[in-house]
Design a protein around this motif. Structure first.
Motif, PDB file in Angstrom:
ATOM      1  N   TYR A  46      83.884  80.074 -43.204  1.00 42.70           N
ATOM      2  CA  TYR A  46      83.241  81.276 -43.359  1.00 42.70           C
ATOM      3  C   TYR A  46      81.799  81.233 -42.632  1.00 42.70           C
ATOM      4  N   GLN A  47      82.318  81.019 -41.816  1.00 43.35           N
ATOM      5  CA  GLN A  47      81.192  80.377 -40.399  1.00 43.35           C
ATOM      6  C   GLN A  47      79.828  80.448 -40.319  1.00 43.35           C
ATOM      7  N   VAL A  48      79.621  79.064 -40.790  1.00 46.77           N
ATOM      8  CA  VAL A  48      78.006  78.828 -41.058  1.00 46.77           C
ATOM      9  C   VAL A  48      77.620  77.864 -40.931  1.00 46.77           C
ATOM     10  N   PRO A  49      76.522  78.217 -39.635  1.00 43.84           N
ATOM     11  CA  PRO A  49      75.814  77.626 -38.305  1.00 43.84           C
ATOM     12  C   PRO A  49      75.250  75.943 -39.845  1.00 43.84           C
ATOM     13  N   VAL A  50      76.232  75.130 -38.887  1.00 45.02           N
ATOM     14  CA  VAL A  50      75.628  73.553 -39.712  1.00 45.02           C
ATOM     15  C   VAL A  50      74.818  72.937 -38.222  1.00 45.02           C
ATOM     16  N   ARG A  51      73.438  72.864 -39.083  1.00 45.12           N
ATOM     17  CA  ARG A  51      72.857  71.309 -37.522  1.00 45.12           C
ATOM     18  C   ARG A  51      72.313  70.254 -39.107  1.00 45.12           C
ATOM     19  N   VAL A  52      73.293  68.770 -37.949  1.00 54.31           N
ATOM     20  CA  VAL A  52      72.849  67.861 -38.269  1.00 54.31           C
ATOM     21  C   VAL A  52      71.686  67.401 -38.064  1.00 54.31           C
ATOM     22  N   ARG A  53      70.858  66.373 -38.264  1.00 54.84           N
ATOM     23  CA  ARG A  53      69.331  66.414 -38.216  1.00 54.84           C
ATOM     24  C   ARG A  53      68.935  64.712 -38.819  1.00 54.84           C
ATOM     25  N   SER A  54      67.736  64.487 -38.737  1.00 54.16           N
ATOM     26  CA  SER A  54      67.438  63.152 -39.474  1.00 54.16           C
ATOM     27  C   SER A  54      66.449  63.812 -40.416  1.00 54.16           C
ATOM     28  N   SER A  55      65.888  62.677 -41.305  1.00 58.10           N
ATOM     29  CA  SER A  55      65.447  63.443 -43.268  1.00 58.10           C
ATOM     30  C   SER A  55      64.312  63.113 -41.578  1.00 58.10           C
ATOM     31  N   PHE A  56      63.947  62.055 -41.442  1.00 61.06           N
ATOM     32  CA  PHE A  56      62.941  60.714 -40.635  1.00 61.06           C
ATOM     33  C   PHE A  56      62.723  61.069 -39.464  1.00 61.06           C
ATOM     34  N   ASN A  57      62.842  62.110 -38.488  1.00 63.54           N
ATOM     35  CA  ASN A  57      62.186  62.119 -37.306  1.00 63.54           C
ATOM     36  C   ASN A  57      62.333  64.331 -36.747  1.00 63.54           C
ATOM     37  N   ASP A  58      62.010  64.280 -36.339  1.00 62.94           N
ATOM     38  CA  ASP A  58      61.947  65.771 -35.456  1.00 62.94           C
ATOM     39  C   ASP A  58      63.338  66.043 -34.525  1.00 62.94           C
ATOM     40  N   HIS A  59      64.045  64.962 -34.820  1.00 57.51           N
ATOM     41  CA  HIS A  59      64.453  65.622 -33.435  1.00 57.51           C
ATOM     42  C   HIS A  59      65.928  66.178 -34.110  1.00 57.51           C
ATOM     43  N   GLU A  60      66.030  67.149 -32.155  1.00 55.45           N
ATOM     44  CA  GLU A  60      66.555  68.542 -31.907  1.00 55.45           C
ATOM     45  C   GLU A  60      67.578  68.363 -33.338  1.00 55.45           C
ATOM     46  N   GLY A  61      68.699  67.576 -33.609  1.00 56.46           N
ATOM     47  CA  GLY A  61      69.649  67.498 -34.187  1.00 56.46           C
ATOM     48  C   GLY A  61      71.246  68.031 -32.953  1.00 56.46           C
ATOM     49  N   THR A  62      72.558  67.934 -33.848  1.00 57.49           N
ATOM     50  CA  THR A  62      73.199  68.728 -33.236  1.00 57.49           C
ATOM     51  C   THR A  62      73.619  69.829 -34.231  1.00 57.49           C
ATOM     52  N   LEU A  63      74.353  71.187 -33.880  1.00 55.47           N
ATOM     53  CA  LEU A  63      74.887  71.831 -34.208  1.00 55.47           C
ATOM     54  C   LEU A  63      76.036  72.752 -33.958  1.00 55.47           C
ATOM     55  N   VAL A  64      76.637  72.146 -35.364  1.00 51.15           N
ATOM     56  CA  VAL A  64      77.869  72.222 -35.058  1.00 51.15           C
ATOM     57  C   VAL A  64      77.882  74.281 -35.708  1.00 51.15           C
ATOM     58  N   THR A  65      79.556  74.615 -34.291  1.00 51.22           N
ATOM     59  CA  THR A  65      79.463  76.045 -34.127  1.00 51.22           C
ATOM     60  C   THR A  65      79.988  76.179 -33.093  1.00 51.22           C
ATOM     61  N   LYS A  66      81.209  77.583 -33.274  1.00 45.83           N
ATOM     62  CA  LYS A  66      81.570  78.486 -32.909  1.00 45.83           C
ATOM     63  C   LYS A  66      82.198  77.641 -31.431  1.00 45.83           C
ATOM     64  N   GLU A  67      83.544  77.004 -31.100  1.00 48.54           N
ATOM     65  CA  GLU A  67      83.694  76.237 -29.410  1.00 48.54           C
ATOM     66  C   GLU A  67      82.906  77.743 -28.501  1.00 48.54           C
ATOM     67  N   ASP A  68      82.683  77.165 -27.568  1.00 47.10           N
ATOM     68  CA  ASP A  68      82.578  78.441 -26.815  1.00 47.10           C
ATOM     69  C   ASP A  68      82.166  77.364 -25.663  1.00 47.10           C
ATOM     70  N   GLN A  69      82.018  78.417 -24.130  1.00 44.12           N
ATOM     71  CA  GLN A  69      81.805  77.949 -22.736  1.00 44.12           C
ATOM     72  C   GLN A  69      81.036  76.610 -22.848  1.00 44.12           C
ATOM     73  N   GLU A  70      79.773  76.412 -23.311  1.00 39.83           N
ATOM     74  CA  GLU A  70      79.041  75.686 -22.949  1.00 39.83           C
ATOM     75  C   GLU A  70      79.448  74.080 -23.540  1.00 39.83           C
ATOM     76  N   MET A  71      80.183  73.703 -24.205  1.00 40.16           N
ATOM     77  CA  MET A  71      80.281  72.905 -24.675  1.00 40.16           C
ATOM     78  C   MET A  71      80.960  72.156 -23.855  1.00 40.16           C
TER      79      MET A  71
END
Ligand code: ADP
Ligand code: ASP
Ligand code: MG
Length: 422
Positions: free
Chosen positions: A221-246
């Motif tokens: 369903y092409q949902v952008p998912v972000r994995v983050r910590s609930s204990f700090n405000d770090h950027e986290g990881t974006l799980v998304t479509k494969e792209d050139q920057e990857m």
């Protein structure tokens, strides 16, 4: 924006942490977003309940098991709704049934088939934050089902898909997806972005940071998912479509899975239809079989080994006993102290020598390989579980995963790779 925020067991592990989650949700509301919250049971609670069941019965009834283990999430939804109300945010808790999460009938490992989400839409329209119990649904008969361990991730992503949310944030106890489990390899590197495909492979090979089915939903369903910590405000990881920057690394991650067990059938008659009978029996019981190895037959007999989730292993052995007797199988063995260690990477499609490097580095550490399986983008080895950590560290080192990968070519395209087989 509409954001689904999911908080895992550690994030709701005690009253203070639940208050901390309430603060985060309140802040997202204050920024003007609509929020749907999904929570897990308090850390350790699901294990505790399963342990209780096993004190009563060696092979507990699966329907009763779901009735039992779905209770953990009921505790946290109510407590979080209270905490939100205390901080001035209108909130209401909902069970899986109340939000219409309809699943198939496979108790303890059910699949979501449909989500009505009526009560969620109502709550959102009223400006109330819905707090939904992860991991649970109901089957056609309205019996409670659960979605397999780690299933709250799937509840969150499936709800995000059903509500067409803009984002699904998975808050956990690490601040993103790493090249391997950062709790085992301290110099593991956080990935800024990871493709659905690679994440799917990592999850299905044991990186429990996201449940496999949650990634399947996200991809479908092409949902952008972000994995983050609930204990700090770090950027986290974006799980998304494969792209050139990857990153297009040959090997981008190492995973391990200690939750598998090996079943071996010794002295199986070597004739057509036998494998179909064995695996047909397991399929009817919804047992998910992973690796399968059949030896070359000798004297009309062969041996078959396969791996199944540890939680299903005794049941699988039990289910095969009658069939084995009928077929004249000599012996069924169950080995529980195994682990599957894997390397994953989309770049593996076009590189040779990766498997050889994996095998030789394990051999150099004296680690014996019991089973091997490969696909286009992964290689897995089953080993004795006591070597798991050593194997993961060794592979992470050998494939230099803590190093930041080199820059791409000028046009932003990954360097062309030779197309050769593994
Ligand atoms: P939650 O209770 O929040 O759902 P989980 O324990 O299910 O959390 O998942 C988070 C854990 O996943 C981390 O603590 C970490 O040990 C483990 N993990 C395994 N592989 C990875 C990886 N590649 N990146 C990040 N975490 C990982
Ligand atoms: N509480 C469930 C489990 O421990 C679901 C989850 O945490 O996602 O597996
Ligand atoms: Mg989890």
């Amino acid at each position: 924006m509409l954001i689904v925020q999911k908080f895992g067991g550690t994030s709701v592990g005690n009253a203070d942490r639940i208050k901390n989650v309430a603060r985060r949700v309140a802040q997202t509301r204050a920024e003007g977003h609509d929020v749907v919250v999904v929570v897990s049971a308090m850390s350790g609670e699901t294990d505790r309940l399963i342990g209780l069941a096993h004190q009563i019965s060696a092979l507990p009834d699966q329907r009763e098991m779901d009735m039992l283990i779905s209770t953990g999430e009921r505790v946290t939804i109510a407590l979080l709704a209270m905490a939100l109300q205390e901080s001035g945010v209108a909130a209401r808790s909902f069970t899986g049934r109340q939000v219409g999460i309809l699943t198939d009938a496979a108790h303890t490992n059910a699949r979501i088939e449909q989500i009505t989400a009526e009560r969620l839409r109502e709550a959102l329209a009223e400006g109330v934050v819905p707090v939904v119990a992860g991991f649970q649904g109901i089957n056609q008969r309205s019996d409670v089902t659960t979605l397999g361990r780690g299933g709250s991730d799937t509840t969150a992503v499936a709800l995000a898909a059903a509500l067409k949310a803009d984002l699904c944030d998975i808050y956990t106890d690490v601040d993103g997806v790493y090249t391997t489990d950062p709790n085992i390899v301290p110099n593991a590197r956080k990935l800024a972005k990871v493709s659905y495909e690679e994440m799917l492979e990592m999850a299905s090979l044991g990186a429990k940071v996201l449940q496999t089915r949650s990634v399947e939903f996200a991809m479908k369903y092409q949902v952008p998912v972000r994995v983050r910590s609930s204990f700090n405000d770090h950027e986290g990881t974006l799980v998304t479509k494969e792209d050139q920057e990857m990153e297009q690394e040959v090997v981008s991650g190492v995973t391990y899975d200690k939750n598998q067990a090996k079943v071996t059938l010794l002295g199986v008659p070597d004739r057509p239809g036998i494998a179909s009978k064995i695996f047909g029996t397991l399929a009817r019981e919804n047992t998910v079989v992973d690796m399968i190895i059949q030896n070359i037959g000798q004297g009309g007999m062969t041996d078959i080994s396969f791996t199944v989730p540890k939680a299903d292993a005794r049941r699988a052995k039990e289910n095969l006993t009658k069939l084995a007797e009928e077929m004249g199988v000599q012996e069924i063995q169950l080995t529980e102290n195994i682990a599957k260690v894997s390397i994953v990477g989309v770049g593996m499609r076009s590189h040779s020598g990766v498997a050889a490097k994996m095998f030789s580095s394990l051999a150099a550490e004296g680690i014996n390989i019991l089973m091997i399986s490969t696909s286009e983008i992964k290689i897995s080895c089953v080993i004795d579980s006591k070597y798991t950590e050593l194997a993961v560290r060794t592979l992470h080192d050998v494939f230099e995963l803590s190093k930041t990968p080199p820059q791409k070519t000028e046009k932003g395209k990954p360097k062309a790779a030779k197309r050769v087989s593994k």
